[in-house]
Design a protein around this motif. Structure first.
Motif, PDB file in Angstrom:
ATOM      1  N   ASN B 308       0.833  -1.210   0.000  1.00  0.00           N
ATOM      2  CA  ASN B 308       0.000   0.000   0.000  1.00  0.00           C
ATOM      3  C   ASN B 308       0.867   1.258   0.000  1.00  0.00           C
ATOM      4  N   ILE B 309       1.935   1.240   0.812  1.00  0.00           N
ATOM      5  CA  ILE B 309       2.837   2.393   0.819  1.00  0.00           C
ATOM      6  C   ILE B 309       3.439   2.587  -0.574  1.00  0.00           C
ATOM      7  N   GLU B 310       3.884   1.476  -1.176  1.00  0.00           N
ATOM      8  CA  GLU B 310       4.487   1.562  -2.512  1.00  0.00           C
ATOM      9  C   GLU B 310       3.520   2.186  -3.522  1.00  0.00           C
ATOM     10  N   ILE B 311       2.265   1.751  -3.464  1.00  0.00           N
ATOM     11  CA  ILE B 311       1.258   2.290  -4.399  1.00  0.00           C
ATOM     12  C   ILE B 311       1.084   3.801  -4.197  1.00  0.00           C
ATOM     13  N   ASP B 312       0.856   4.210  -2.939  1.00  0.00           N
ATOM     14  CA  ASP B 312       0.660   5.629  -2.659  1.00  0.00           C
ATOM     15  C   ASP B 312       1.846   6.464  -3.136  1.00  0.00           C
ATOM     16  N   LEU B 313       3.057   5.996  -2.840  1.00  0.00           N
ATOM     17  CA  LEU B 313       4.242   6.797  -3.119  1.00  0.00           C
ATOM     18  C   LEU B 313       4.506   6.899  -4.621  1.00  0.00           C
ATOM     19  N   ARG B 314       4.299   5.788  -5.302  1.00  0.00           N
ATOM     20  CA  ARG B 314       4.558   5.831  -6.742  1.00  0.00           C
ATOM     21  C   ARG B 314       3.472   6.618  -7.473  1.00  0.00           C
ATOM     22  N   GLU B 315       2.250   6.574  -6.984  1.00  0.00           N
ATOM     23  CA  GLU B 315       1.223   7.458  -7.557  1.00  0.00           C
ATOM     24  C   GLU B 315       1.596   8.929  -7.362  1.00  0.00           C
ATOM     25  N   MET B 316       2.195   9.223  -6.200  1.00  0.00           N
ATOM     26  CA  MET B 316       2.601  10.611  -5.962  1.00  0.00           C
ATOM     27  C   MET B 316       3.708  11.040  -6.913  1.00  0.00           C
ATOM     28  N   LEU B 317       4.574  10.088  -7.306  1.00  0.00           N
ATOM     29  CA  LEU B 317       5.626  10.392  -8.279  1.00  0.00           C
ATOM     30  C   LEU B 317       5.045  10.527  -9.684  1.00  0.00           C
ATOM     31  N   GLY B 318       3.744  10.213  -9.826  1.00  0.00           N
ATOM     32  CA  GLY B 318       3.106  10.305 -11.124  1.00  0.00           C
ATOM     33  C   GLY B 318       3.347   9.082 -11.999  1.00  0.00           C
ATOM     34  N   GLU B 319       3.773   7.975 -11.402  1.00  0.00           N
ATOM     35  CA  GLU B 319       4.020   6.767 -12.197  1.00  0.00           C
ATOM     36  C   GLU B 319       2.705   6.110 -12.598  1.00  0.00           C
ATOM     37  N   LYS B 320       2.771   5.301 -13.646  1.00  0.00           N
ATOM     38  CA  LYS B 320       1.550   4.669 -14.159  1.00  0.00           C
ATOM     39  C   LYS B 320       1.514   3.167 -13.844  1.00  0.00           C
ATOM     40  N   ASP B 321       2.653   2.501 -14.066  1.00  0.00           N
ATOM     41  CA  ASP B 321       2.691   1.038 -14.053  1.00  0.00           C
ATOM     42  C   ASP B 321       2.938   0.522 -12.633  1.00  0.00           C
ATOM     43  N   ILE B 322       1.866   0.522 -11.832  1.00  0.00           N
ATOM     44  CA  ILE B 322       1.998   0.289 -10.397  1.00  0.00           C
ATOM     45  C   ILE B 322       1.374  -1.047 -10.039  1.00  0.00           C
ATOM     46  N   PRO B 323       2.067  -1.881  -9.226  1.00  0.00           N
ATOM     47  CA  PRO B 323       1.490  -3.181  -8.841  1.00  0.00           C
ATOM     48  C   PRO B 323       0.218  -2.993  -8.032  1.00  0.00           C
ATOM     49  N   GLY B 324      -0.646  -4.012  -8.018  1.00  0.00           N
ATOM     50  CA  GLY B 324      -1.932  -3.916  -7.321  1.00  0.00           C
ATOM     51  C   GLY B 324      -1.815  -4.205  -5.834  1.00  0.00           C
ATOM     52  N   ARG B 325      -2.914  -3.995  -5.119  1.00  0.00           N
ATOM     53  CA  ARG B 325      -2.949  -4.308  -3.698  1.00  0.00           C
ATOM     54  C   ARG B 325      -2.806  -5.806  -3.482  1.00  0.00           C
ATOM     55  N   ILE B 326      -2.435  -6.207  -2.271  1.00  0.00           N
ATOM     56  CA  ILE B 326      -2.364  -7.615  -1.914  1.00  0.00           C
ATOM     57  C   ILE B 326      -3.658  -7.991  -1.208  1.00  0.00           C
ATOM     58  N   TYR B 327      -4.272  -9.079  -1.684  1.00  0.00           N
ATOM     59  CA  TYR B 327      -5.529  -9.519  -1.087  1.00  0.00           C
ATOM     60  C   TYR B 327      -5.322 -10.774  -0.258  1.00  0.00           C
ATOM     61  N   PRO B 328      -6.229 -11.051   0.675  1.00  0.00           N
ATOM     62  CA  PRO B 328      -6.072 -12.237   1.511  1.00  0.00           C
ATOM     63  C   PRO B 328      -6.095 -13.510   0.677  1.00  0.00           C
ATOM     64  N   VAL B 329      -5.270 -14.476   1.037  1.00  0.00           N
ATOM     65  CA  VAL B 329      -5.285 -15.794   0.438  1.00  0.00           C
ATOM     66  C   VAL B 329      -5.875 -16.718   1.489  1.00  0.00           C
ATOM     67  N   ARG B 330      -6.961 -17.383   1.148  1.00  0.00           N
ATOM     68  CA  ARG B 330      -7.692 -18.217   2.121  1.00  0.00           C
ATOM     69  C   ARG B 330      -7.872 -17.479   3.447  1.00  0.00           C
ATOM     70  N   ASN B 331      -8.335 -16.279   3.372  1.00  0.00           N
ATOM     71  CA  ASN B 331      -8.658 -15.441   4.543  1.00  0.00           C
ATOM     72  C   ASN B 331      -7.450 -14.935   5.318  1.00  0.00           C
ATOM     73  N   ILE B 332      -6.257 -15.230   4.846  1.00  0.00           N
ATOM     74  CA  ILE B 332      -5.082 -14.771   5.585  1.00  0.00           C
ATOM     75  C   ILE B 332      -4.343 -13.738   4.757  1.00  0.00           C
ATOM     76  N   ILE B 333      -4.065 -12.605   5.383  1.00  0.00           N
ATOM     77  CA  ILE B 333      -3.310 -11.568   4.704  1.00  0.00           C
ATOM     78  C   ILE B 333      -2.078 -11.309   5.537  1.00  0.00           C
ATOM     79  N   MET B 334      -0.941 -11.323   4.861  1.00  0.00           N
ATOM     80  CA  MET B 334       0.328 -11.113   5.590  1.00  0.00           C
ATOM     81  C   MET B 334       0.825  -9.694   5.329  1.00  0.00           C
TER      82      MET B 334
END
Lengths: 334, 334, 334, 334, 334
Positions: B308-334
């Protein structure tokens, strides 16, 4: 937020009716097995159940306490938004000064834009926080009351922020993954432009930057409360323990009451309902308070707070035509 | 972090199966000794055991509370990383200015390097915190679930930071005894160079330095939680007390139930299992929550937060090609 | 600090042996008086004793909680020393600049002296805190273990600080009534000299001065914990209550068990030992944790922390020949 | 502050003698009524009294906890005075510089006056805090011990501050309604004069002003603890509840013991005394700790702290003839 | 605030009389039904009721604790107003300087206006906080005492602030929706004018601005406590639980006492009253303390605090004709 001193009978009934019925049915079933079907071995001694009840009361008390702290922290954060919004506006008005590049009139318009963008920020954050997370999808009597009784709905984010922002800017911000974060980013770069135009001294620019930092802190804390529920390992077992206790209670009561005589056995039903209900309500009250941004009756009244901020700030700008405060609808204020 | 509202039956089974079996076997053994082998002196009065149980409930409650506070502090610290990362980036973008030595284009590249190095820092700290300490080496059902069910693994530190740093710098940093500490050191000296090039005023350099100080504070607090477990003298006896209680419970129950009649004696087994299990679960839930950086299901979801930090920061730099959020796998999110 | 997950049997034995023996002897004596000497009036009802036990559990729980908070605060303070030492060093390296009076080479030497003096400060404070106060002079199994098992000794203060300071300065500081306080005073006046030489701007001098203020705050807080024990009125009665409870327990158990039959009376001994021991251990664990700077096994591991700080700081200076981390000796790390 | 590890038997005796006598007389009276006068209906069941006792234990525990927090906050505030006094002196010595109007020698004298005035401030505040408030006028065994055993007396405020201030200034300050407040005011205006003489840069003047602000904060917090007792509605009922419990205890014990047989009835007396005494001591310990500035044995040792500050500060001025530390007199340090 | 050490008998009577009567009537009714009407099945076992009582004690204890924290926070906030008012005045006097545009005499008058406006602010906030909110409209014995006994009334806001402000300014401020907020706004813009006149350096203007920020923070926190009651879901059920417990208590006592014999049954009445009353008082004490700004006897004594601030500040201005402190009237200080 429920804004009357006492809950109404209807509210309590809705809250109490279903579990009371379940507990009554269950206790009746157990008592009939014992008394009518003659399964005498179902009677259990009450003292061990009492020990179990004490341990469960500890655990539920711990959950209640932690849930209340989450709710109270959320309320404090929105209080901080009120305070810092006032300070931010006062500083915007008193720390900026006209320069060669920007005369007093133009500066005033910049100040208005900055204050309006701040109102947009507050409302944007409110709407973002009121979105549902997966761990909230459950039948919840508190939420049901709101849905039914009150006209507050999650307004469309874009429509809401367009009230306070230029349309292009609103749309550009709307397309970011976290709109609120980028509104603050915009405030900061607006101040940089004013600094470059000579309208704000370095020291005052940094002072205003600290308020932007404070807003990021409050926003992040709200997002933490929203995105990180009371740990499921703690929360879940609290509920399990209460149901286990409610499950063995009638057996213990049948045992204790049968000592007094045949006729007493049927008192198992009201006593079982009473004790189970008290434990369940303790559990449920904590459980329903742990997430304060979920469109439920226990929510922090963010809509009313946002409006109060809007009134204060626009009065500071010297505006006249200002919307009124939001009042509770059927005792509920959101 | 377990991200669903309720735990799945499989999860609970795994959690509950072994102790339930142990308690059942033990209670059966005690009951047989009493009933079949006729060792009547094994029956004990329940009231003193009840006092013991109350005292143990106090102690376990204290441990639960302290463990929860450790977990919650850890979560707050990672929330603070989110907030301060946003502020740091906003300030890097708005407090630096082109100078005679460094034009706008070059400055922009410096800003990109600084922001990327910050992303490297966050990820580096995450990996450092997920290393195992000696007091965690124990069979732990919560950790077993993660190992089995989820694809998250401790990525190689060097490989991870090379994504965001120049290779030479990454390797130089990797060879320090605490890499994260030296990444921040590097940020500070980078800002000194920019100050010497006239791109950042003294006052703003110090303001950015305060954020570096804040990162050191948060990092140190995480390392404290990681490196200083809940004091063993408190933690260990909590477990001992629960097992002692579970050990005497069947004797007390046999005593209490035999008062009601021969047939009741066998109820010792389910009641003993129930009460022992509730106490054990209370203990275990606290015990497994006290260390929030151990690749277990109760961990702070640092991987998701870093993304999430990576997404916010790279959006602030105006970058386009940004990885997506991480979602829970079998209800577990690390 | 005890650094393994579980306490060893030897550790527990040492801890448990003496009170278990005392409780057993006492309970045997009471049971014999009742059973053999026939003093039947010694039997007491258990329910009032149970009420007493509940009240005592509350009080002991309160003491445990407060003791843990003292320990945890102490640990946080030493965590803060780690964080602020890193920040202080980074700022010394990046906020000082060569001037007409002091070239880059000379400045580097000044920086080295400042960082070394800081290492001296940290170690000096550690040794000052490890001196014994009067309220600690008591036979303490936790301390006995350390004395016996580990090679850590209170090094001579003067010898220790001479490693990092010029001999004359070390001796001058050693003769002050509070050496650590005057090391910080020296840091501040050193920075004043550098300011007068033009090597540090006013604003950055004050920023470094704030870290010196922070060190005074942390030092003072440690001295407060060291010099102001958990109030004796609270601590002492907690112990008295536990012994009073242990004193009446056998009478209550004899009464309760004699109801079940003659043969049960001898069960007084194990039950009395068990319950008394649990209450005593709760009390003792809190009691031994309330003073975290006493060369006991529950101490904050200051020696290891000081070494970690030394490693980080000397790596930042670019040194090569750096001592290694300190590892636990027989599971104990000081 | 009581400075030995254990309370002496004399101390406890004084503490315990009177209530033990009262409880014994009362229990004897009740037992005689029951046994000798044959008023059998005086026996009550113990289980409801046990419930009452549990509730009272909760309430008393809450009061104990809150009282301890008041005491601990007071001790922290005086710790903060130590820390900030050190910082204030270091900054006075290192942030002031000679100017055209004031040479090095004259500046040194100004610095001495400022530091001495600070010592006057600390001592003045101590004396102001040790004045009695109306809610403390009660027979208090803790205070009685101090009056009897120790030579510490509330020195005359004017005499005390004249040691550190010019006589005229001391008298002018003495006539203000809150002397301590105006000493700080004087420090601030002294710094303004030095600023006008060019001896302190704006930025450093403000930094010193923040320490004055900190002293106002600590002073105000002490005055709050002094002037706002633990709310009477909470404190008073705690005592009432304990006496009500002690009032019904003998009736319950007579009932419980008479079940065991005639001879047991007289055990009512020791058991009643024991349980009542434990509850009373819990209550009294909290009650006597809630006001930490009242010349009682539980006071924060302000006299000793003031002396320690004086020693540190005068050593920093390079003085030689410095008074020694204050040691406990008969285990009590004020 | 109740300012005597003990509550007077009259106070307690008023507090206790009505519920004691209700409980006595109810218990008498139940006992008569059992004993005279012969409805023997009304007797219930006491042990399950004891479990209920323990759970309720937990819940009420939690409410007491939270209410006390609200009260204590409110008191701390008003303590902070005292401290920051002193600091603000000292800084106004020492951070402003005459300039070409404004001579020493004129500046002195500006300082007086600023300090007087601050006194107006404090008093304005006090009056705003003492307005009643809907959840306080309930018969409250604590409030009744105040209304009857003390002469403190909510003075007219406009009249009050006119004492310290120019009439025009007072009326302009009075017409804002939140007068206190706009007084601070006025202070800030007054300082901007002084900055533009060259009487206050940028750095000192910002330092004074931070105190204005602090006042906004304290004000907002008071408004939060005022406007956001202890959550009704928690508060309401606490009361419900206590009444439910009081409702079943006589049944359980009748059961327990009838075991001892016919004559004992009538003891149900005093025991029921005693236990119910203790639980009710616990509940009520918390309930009446949770809102500290309601003109009730448990209020923070804002009137007295405002007067103390006024005295300190006007003494700092060197004024002579200063009103005296406010003393308790019949032990109550507002």
């Amino acid at each position: 937020m429920y804004a009357a001193r006492n809950l109404t009978p209807g509210f309590i009934l809705r809250f109490a009716a279903k579990p009371v019925f379940v507990f009554a049915a269950y206790a009746t079933f157990v008592t009939c097995l014992y008394e009518l079907a003659g399964l005498r071995f179902l009677a259990l001694p009450f003292v061990p159940i009492s020990l179990l009840g004490t341990a469960v009361a500890f655990y539920v008390g711990f959950k209640n306490n932690s849930s209340y702290e989450r709710l109270w922290e959320a309320r404090k954060l929105w209080g901080a938004f009120v305070n810092d919004s006032r300070t931010f506006t006062v500083q915007l008005l008193d720390y900026l000064q006209p320069s060669g590049q920007l005369d007093a009139e133009a500066l005033k318009e910049h100040q208005r834009i900055l204050v309006y963008r701040h109102i947009a920020y507050i409302n944007c954050l409110r709407i973002q926080l009121r979105q549902r997370k997966v761990w909230e999808e459950k039948h919840d009597p508190f939420a049901a009351i709101v849905t039914e009784k009150t006209p507050f709905v999650n307004q469309n984010l874009l429509k809401e922020i367009k009230q306070f922002l230029h349309d292009d800017e609103a749309e550009w911000l709307y397309n970011k993954s976290n709109t609120a974060t980028h509104i603050l980013r915009k405030q900061s770069s607006h101040l940089r432009h004013l600094h470059e135009s000579g309208c704000v001294e370095t020291f005052k620019q940094v002072e205003l930057g600290r308020l932007i930092q404070a807003f990021y802190d409050h926003q992040g804390a709200c997002e933490r409360i929203k995105g990180y529920p009371f740990p499921r390992q703690y929360a879940f077992f609290s509920e399990v323990f209460v149901w286990l206790l409610a499950g063995v209670l009638p057996f213990g009561l049948v045992g204790e009451l049968s000592k007094l005589g045949e006729v007493y056995v049927w008192m198992t039903i009201p006593m079982s309902v009473l004790i189970s209900w008290v434990f369940l309500v303790m559990e449920v009250v904590g459980d329903r308070s742990e997430n304060p941004f979920e469109n439920s009756v226990n929510d922090v009244p963010m809509t009313a707070i946002c409006r109060n901020i809007e009134i204060d700030l626009r009065e500071m700008l010297g505006e006249k035509d200002i919307p009124g405060r939001i009042y509770p609808v059927r005792n509920i204020i959101m």
